[in-house]
Design a protein around this motif. Structure first.
Motif, PDB file in Angstrom:
ATOM      1  N   ARG A 137     -25.846  88.097 -38.592  1.00  0.00           N
ATOM      2  CA  ARG A 137     -25.435  86.920 -39.631  1.00  0.00           C
ATOM      3  C   ARG A 137     -25.208  85.649 -38.653  1.00  0.00           C
ATOM      4  O   ARG A 137     -24.657  85.559 -37.594  1.00  0.00           O
ATOM      5  N   ALA A 138     -25.397  84.522 -39.059  1.00  0.00           N
ATOM      6  CA  ALA A 138     -25.175  83.186 -38.351  1.00  0.00           C
ATOM      7  C   ALA A 138     -24.779  82.317 -39.488  1.00  0.00           C
ATOM      8  O   ALA A 138     -25.064  82.215 -40.630  1.00  0.00           O
ATOM      9  N   LEU A 139     -24.071  81.147 -38.847  1.00  0.00           N
ATOM     10  CA  LEU A 139     -23.618  79.945 -39.578  1.00  0.00           C
ATOM     11  C   LEU A 139     -24.478  78.799 -39.017  1.00  0.00           C
ATOM     12  O   LEU A 139     -24.496  78.926 -37.624  1.00  0.00           O
ATOM     13  N   ALA A 140     -24.968  78.011 -40.028  1.00  0.00           N
ATOM     14  CA  ALA A 140     -26.055  76.907 -39.477  1.00  0.00           C
ATOM     15  C   ALA A 140     -25.987  76.116 -40.507  1.00  0.00           C
ATOM     16  O   ALA A 140     -25.688  76.146 -41.699  1.00  0.00           O
ATOM     17  N   PRO A 141     -26.412  74.809 -40.265  1.00  0.00           N
ATOM     18  CA  PRO A 141     -26.661  73.866 -41.465  1.00  0.00           C
ATOM     19  C   PRO A 141     -27.464  74.391 -42.569  1.00  0.00           C
ATOM     20  O   PRO A 141     -28.609  75.293 -42.277  1.00  0.00           O
ATOM     21  N   ALA A 142     -27.221  74.248 -43.764  1.00  0.00           N
ATOM     22  CA  ALA A 142     -27.908  75.039 -44.839  1.00  0.00           C
ATOM     23  C   ALA A 142     -29.133  74.208 -45.169  1.00  0.00           C
ATOM     24  O   ALA A 142     -29.324  72.997 -45.270  1.00  0.00           O
ATOM     25  N   ARG A 143     -30.146  74.713 -45.493  1.00  0.00           N
ATOM     26  CA  ARG A 143     -31.462  74.398 -45.691  1.00  0.00           C
ATOM     27  C   ARG A 143     -31.940  75.221 -46.831  1.00  0.00           C
ATOM     28  O   ARG A 143     -32.576  76.348 -46.633  1.00  0.00           O
ATOM     29  N   SER A 144     -32.340  74.706 -48.110  1.00  0.00           N
ATOM     30  CA  SER A 144     -32.534  75.461 -49.409  1.00  0.00           C
ATOM     31  C   SER A 144     -33.914  76.095 -49.028  1.00  0.00           C
ATOM     32  O   SER A 144     -34.213  77.235 -49.538  1.00  0.00           O
ATOM     33  N   GLY A 145     -34.972  75.567 -48.435  1.00  0.00           N
ATOM     34  CA  GLY A 145     -36.323  75.945 -48.095  1.00  0.00           C
ATOM     35  C   GLY A 145     -36.257  77.269 -47.380  1.00  0.00           C
ATOM     36  O   GLY A 145     -37.165  77.964 -47.381  1.00  0.00           O
ATOM     37  N   GLY A 188     -34.822  73.886 -37.258  1.00  0.00           N
ATOM     38  CA  GLY A 188     -34.204  72.725 -37.670  1.00  0.00           C
ATOM     39  C   GLY A 188     -32.743  72.870 -38.070  1.00  0.00           C
ATOM     40  O   GLY A 188     -32.143  72.184 -38.648  1.00  0.00           O
ATOM     41  N   VAL A 189     -32.490  74.292 -38.002  1.00  0.00           N
ATOM     42  CA  VAL A 189     -31.088  74.677 -38.217  1.00  0.00           C
ATOM     43  C   VAL A 189     -30.368  75.580 -36.989  1.00  0.00           C
ATOM     44  O   VAL A 189     -30.047  76.815 -37.178  1.00  0.00           O
ATOM     45  N   PRO A 190     -30.241  74.795 -35.939  1.00  0.00           N
ATOM     46  CA  PRO A 190     -29.371  75.437 -34.806  1.00  0.00           C
ATOM     47  C   PRO A 190     -27.901  75.921 -35.416  1.00  0.00           C
ATOM     48  O   PRO A 190     -27.485  75.376 -36.277  1.00  0.00           O
ATOM     49  N   ILE A 191     -27.949  77.266 -34.791  1.00  0.00           N
ATOM     50  CA  ILE A 191     -26.524  78.121 -34.978  1.00  0.00           C
ATOM     51  C   ILE A 191     -25.303  77.042 -34.506  1.00  0.00           C
ATOM     52  O   ILE A 191     -25.509  76.434 -33.511  1.00  0.00           O
ATOM     53  N   ILE A 192     -24.305  76.905 -35.452  1.00  0.00           N
ATOM     54  CA  ILE A 192     -23.385  76.022 -35.026  1.00  0.00           C
ATOM     55  C   ILE A 192     -22.563  76.523 -33.826  1.00  0.00           C
ATOM     56  O   ILE A 192     -22.481  77.660 -33.399  1.00  0.00           O
ATOM     57  N   ASP A 206     -23.623  76.255 -30.557  1.00  0.00           N
ATOM     58  CA  ASP A 206     -24.618  76.545 -29.612  1.00  0.00           C
ATOM     59  C   ASP A 206     -24.672  75.845 -28.423  1.00  0.00           C
ATOM     60  O   ASP A 206     -25.163  74.648 -28.630  1.00  0.00           O
ATOM     61  N   PRO A 207     -24.404  76.258 -27.177  1.00  0.00           N
ATOM     62  CA  PRO A 207     -24.264  75.187 -26.209  1.00  0.00           C
ATOM     63  C   PRO A 207     -25.722  74.849 -25.767  1.00  0.00           C
ATOM     64  O   PRO A 207     -25.636  74.073 -24.726  1.00  0.00           O
ATOM     65  N   LEU A 208     -26.540  75.487 -25.906  1.00  0.00           N
ATOM     66  CA  LEU A 208     -28.108  75.498 -25.428  1.00  0.00           C
ATOM     67  C   LEU A 208     -29.158  74.952 -26.348  1.00  0.00           C
ATOM     68  O   LEU A 208     -30.078  74.324 -25.873  1.00  0.00           O
ATOM     69  N   TYR A 209     -28.840  75.231 -27.469  1.00  0.00           N
ATOM     70  CA  TYR A 209     -30.080  74.764 -28.461  1.00  0.00           C
ATOM     71  C   TYR A 209     -29.670  74.166 -29.533  1.00  0.00           C
ATOM     72  O   TYR A 209     -28.471  74.471 -30.190  1.00  0.00           O
ATOM     73  N   PRO A 210     -30.318  73.056 -30.011  1.00  0.00           N
ATOM     74  CA  PRO A 210     -31.602  72.607 -29.187  1.00  0.00           C
ATOM     75  C   PRO A 210     -31.330  71.797 -28.119  1.00  0.00           C
ATOM     76  O   PRO A 210     -32.326  71.571 -27.411  1.00  0.00           O
ATOM     77  N   ARG A 219     -31.341  82.488 -31.491  1.00  0.00           N
ATOM     78  CA  ARG A 219     -31.104  81.193 -31.077  1.00  0.00           C
ATOM     79  C   ARG A 219     -31.998  80.214 -31.057  1.00  0.00           C
ATOM     80  O   ARG A 219     -32.117  78.919 -31.767  1.00  0.00           O
ATOM     81  N   LEU A 220     -33.180  80.429 -30.355  1.00  0.00           N
ATOM     82  CA  LEU A 220     -34.087  79.670 -30.281  1.00  0.00           C
ATOM     83  C   LEU A 220     -34.930  79.565 -31.666  1.00  0.00           C
ATOM     84  O   LEU A 220     -35.460  78.376 -31.987  1.00  0.00           O
ATOM     85  N   HIS A 221     -35.159  80.484 -32.115  1.00  0.00           N
ATOM     86  CA  HIS A 221     -35.897  80.320 -33.564  1.00  0.00           C
ATOM     87  C   HIS A 221     -35.020  79.673 -34.535  1.00  0.00           C
ATOM     88  O   HIS A 221     -35.654  79.060 -35.436  1.00  0.00           O
ATOM     89  N   MET A 222     -33.672  79.788 -34.771  1.00  0.00           N
ATOM     90  CA  MET A 222     -32.914  78.960 -35.533  1.00  0.00           C
ATOM     91  C   MET A 222     -33.066  77.473 -35.358  1.00  0.00           C
ATOM     92  O   MET A 222     -33.355  76.533 -36.148  1.00  0.00           O
TER      93      MET A 222
END
Length: 318
Positions: free
Chosen positions: A177-185, A258-262, A264-268, A251-254
Motif C-alpha cells: 500500500r502506498a500514499l501518493a497524489p491521487a490520479r483518477s486515471g 506522475g504519482v511519486p510516493i509521498i 520519497d527522498p529519491l524519486y522523482p 518507487r520508480l514506477h510510481m
C-alpha cells in the motif's frame, strides 16, 4: 545457478556478523587490504594490530592471519569491525508469527533489513538475533530500509534455501500500500513494464533499454488518509503488486506514472534535506510505502500461509 558463499568462520558477536573483505588484487598484504577496505573506514592501524594479536583476523578456513601475511586475489579475510554510531530507531519490531522454522515480523520504517553501511545494530536482523538469542536467523528476502511491513526470516540454515526459493522463483504473492497524489486515471489497474538497472554508487535506479525485468500492477483504491503532498493535491491510497523484485521498483514506477510516493527522498528527484532527517533523529517523514501482505505455500508443509501487516502508512501500529 549462483555459487553459494561459504559461511564465515567467525561466529556473530552480539548479533552482528563478522565483516567479510574480498581481496581484489595480487601482491598485497593482509594489512594493506584491510586498510583500504571501505567497510573498515576509520579502523586505524592500532586497532588492526590489536585484532591480529587477539587472533580475530582469519581466512576462510579460520586460520589466523598476520597483518604482513601476503594474500591472493579473490581470497577472503574475516574480522570484527567497530560498530558505527547510529541513531536508535524509536519503533518496535512486532513478531506476527513464529514456529520452529521461521519468524515473520512487521518491520517499521527506517529500520534496515540487515546490516549495511552505516546501519548495523539498527537492523531487523540484529534486533531479532539479540531479542530471540538465535544467531542463525537470516532473512529470506529483503525490504528497503525506508519501506515498512511484512518481512520473513528463517531460524536455522537447514531451511533457509527452501524459504528463499519462494522469493527467488516468484512464488510469493506480495501486496503493498502506498500514499501518493491521487490520479483518477489509475482507478483501473495500470501495469508498468520496463527494464530497471541500478549501478553501484548511484543512489537511484534508472530505466534502461533492453529486455523487460520489472513489472508492477498499480491501482488507485480511493482517497488516502494521513498527510497531503507538498503541492497540496489530494492524496490517494494505492495498491501495488510487484511481479518482479528489482531495487526501488515500486518507487520508480510510481514516479514514472506522475504519482511519486509521498516523502520519497529519491524519486522523482533526490531530496537531501528529507534523507537527512532520520540521521538527525527526526522520524516524522517516513516513505509512505508499506508491504501490507505476504502469502505463499509453505515449502516444507504445503500449508497456505498469509501474513498481514498491522502498521499504518505513517509507521505507527494500529
Amino acid at each position: 545457478m549462483s555459487r553459494r558463499t561459504r559461511p564465515s568462520p567467525l561466529p556473530p558477536r552480539d548479533g552482528v556478523d563478522a565483516t567479510r573483505v574480498v581481496v581484489r588484487a595480487d601482491g598485497c598484504s593482509v594489512g594493506e587490504v584491510l586498510s583500504a577496505a571501505p567497510s573498515l573506514a576509520g579502523l586505524g592501524a592500532g586497532a588492526l594490530e590489536d585484532r591480529a594479536r587477539a587472533g580475530e583476523i582469519v581466512d576462510i578456513d579460520g586460520r589466523m592471519l598476520a597483518l604482513e601475511h601476503p594474500v591472493r586475489r579473490n581470497s577472503t579475510i574475516f574480522l570484527y569491525r567497530d560498530l558505527p554510531d547510529e541513531p536508535p530507531i524509536p519503533f518496535d519490531l512486532p513478531i506476527l508469527y513464529r514456529d520452529d522454522n521461521i519468524v515473520v515480523v512487521d518491520k517499521p520504517h527506517f529500520l534496515a533489513t540487515m546490516p549495511r553501511g552505516r546501519h548495523v545494530v539498527q537492523s531487523a536482523l540484529v534486533r531479532l538475533r539479540r531479542d530471540l538469542g538465535v544467531d542463525e536467523i537470516a532473512p529470506a528476502h529483503r525490504l528497503d530500509r525506508l519501506t515498512a511491513g511484512v518481512l520473513l526470516f528463517t531460524l536455522h540454515p537447514q531451511v533457509r534455501a527452501a524459504y528463499q526459493s519462494i522469493f527467488a522463483q516468484r512464488r510469493a504473492v506480495k501486496e503493498y500500500r502506498a500514499l501518493a497524489p491521487a490520479r483518477s486515471g489509475l482507478a483501473d489497474t495500470v501495469t508498468v513494464r520496463n527494464r530497471i538497472e541500478k549501478t553501484a554508487g548511484d543512489l537511484r535506479a534508472l530505466v534502461a533499454d533492453g529486455e523487460i525485468n520489472a513489472v508492477s500492477e498499480i491501482t488507485l483504491l480511493g482517497p488516502g488518509p494521513g498527510p497531503g503532498t507538498d503541492t497540496g493535491t489530494d492524496t490517494g491510497l494505492y495498491r501495488l503488486v510487484p511481479h518482479t523484485g528489482r531495487t526501488h521498483q515500486l518507487r520508480l514506477h510510481m514516479a514514472l506514472l506522475g504519482v511519486p510516493i509521498i516523502d520519497d527522498p529519491l524519486y522523482p528527484d533526490v531530496r537531501p534535506d528529507l534523507a537527512r532527517l532520520p540521521d538527525d533523529g527526526d522520524f516524522t517523514r517516513p516513505l509512505r510505502l508499506l508491504a501490507s501482505s505476504l502469502a505463499f505455500d509453505d515449502p516444507l508443509t504445503g500449508e497456505r500461509r498469509e501474513f498481514i501487516s498491522a502498521l499504518h502508512l505513517n509507521g505507527a501500529a494500529r
